[in-house]
Design an enzyme around this catalytic site. Sequence first.
Site, PDB file in Angstrom:
ATOM      1  N   HIS A 151       0.822  -9.778   1.916  1.00 45.94           N
ATOM      2  CA  HIS A 151       0.402  -8.773   0.936  1.00 45.94           C
ATOM      3  C   HIS A 151      -0.104  -9.391  -0.364  1.00 45.94           C
ATOM      4  CE1 HIS A 151      -0.172  -4.732  -0.175  1.00 45.94           C
ATOM      5  NE2 HIS A 151       0.904  -4.211   0.381  1.00 45.94           N
ATOM      6  N   ASP A 190      -4.705  -6.480   1.277  1.00 46.29           N
ATOM      7  CA  ASP A 190      -4.224  -5.147   0.926  1.00 46.29           C
ATOM      8  C   ASP A 190      -4.034  -4.303   2.179  1.00 46.29           C
ATOM      9  OD1 ASP A 190      -4.329  -5.769  -1.786  1.00 46.29           O
ATOM     10  OD2 ASP A 190      -6.409  -5.081  -1.972  1.00 46.29           O
TER      11      ASP A 190
END
Length: 420
Positions: free
Chosen positions: A392, A396
Amino acid sequence: MAKFTFNLPDIGEGIAEAEIVAWHVKVGDQISEDQPLADMMTDKATVEMESPVAGVVTRLAGEAGDVIAIGSMLVEIETATDVSDFSPAADAKAEEPSAVATVEDEVPQAPEPEVVAAPPAVEKPQETSVSGHRPAVTASPAVRARAKDLGVDLTDVKAAGGHVRHADLDAYLNYGSGQGYRPAHSSAKRDDEVIKVIGMRRRIADNMAASKRHIPHFTYVEEIDVTAIEAMRADLNDNRGTKPKLTLLPMLIVAICKTIPQFPMLNARFDDEAGVVTRHGSVHLGMATQTQAGLMVPVIRDAQDKNIWQLASEISRLADAARNGTAKSEELSGSTLTVTSLGPLGGIATTPVINRPEVAIIGPNKIVERPMFVGENIEARKLMNLSISCDHRVVDGWDAASYVQALKKLIEKPVLLFAD
């Protein structure tokens, strides 16, 4: 007689230490020149050390699992050989074994329960040869060592194809011994077994822990209708001639490579210490493969340049090389994106652990046939969940979901796989 000190040699550029994975000798053993002494694991490979002299072993550096520095004493040997000609740089001979395992690219999926095949309820006594001797048994040094520690005669252990693996030994220990296997409902108590975590298993554990410690994972799962692509695969196999038989994986890899240019953040490696993300132009696809030594990740180089038949051949070649221990070091490192699958074990969904320093890993799951609405009609369709885990810090959630939707479009309309 003279004392000869076998020092751990320089076995790789930048290597400062190595772990003792297994000893092939013990104190008091009479050994010959070139006899294997120990298996040593670095962060790049496992190397078999051989004795440059004949003699009697008088001292060992430590136990399996211990880490020793390059240049320090590994084995001391009492020998009649003139040792004056041995310089510190040449007093040991290291030979790469057939089983070479990289560590950087061997981060496995989430921990899996060990699967032990249930043996038959009754085992017939093992046959002997005409000469009256029991048949020879093949097994890896690790299995032999474990069986010796447990006091198990490997000729008593049932094994498919005659090659005894850890799972076969587990089945024997779980379900019975020389009197034949006990039925699965037996509840006989077994002693606790303490297993030292060393070698490949320790490397895998370290890399998995590092991946989870450093990377904020998230996983996205989508259901994909694979009815059409499975039908196309069946037609291609029926007309393949001398080409290799296709599984779904080569077709999935084509889809992965065709969609990557739109999502370059997924085909990347993140150097978090330098704070640099490298987006790779070529797809060097890692392929998680279960072997006796543990989970390895052979790499399909430039997967984007290969057609489905070339991919099928390369998948088979690399998987065989990893499993039989002939994979080269360069074939087990340098992946930019990894695919992992439980194969025949299936699974509804997985949350695979990222192969650090990569930033994404893709996991196809089990194909199931279920009724579903197609327009106003209900039809039997073949469905598969596809998982993707991402870093992450680099990827995204929107990007991951959009990428999987692009894969879904190609897989559900497979004619697009072959369109320019």
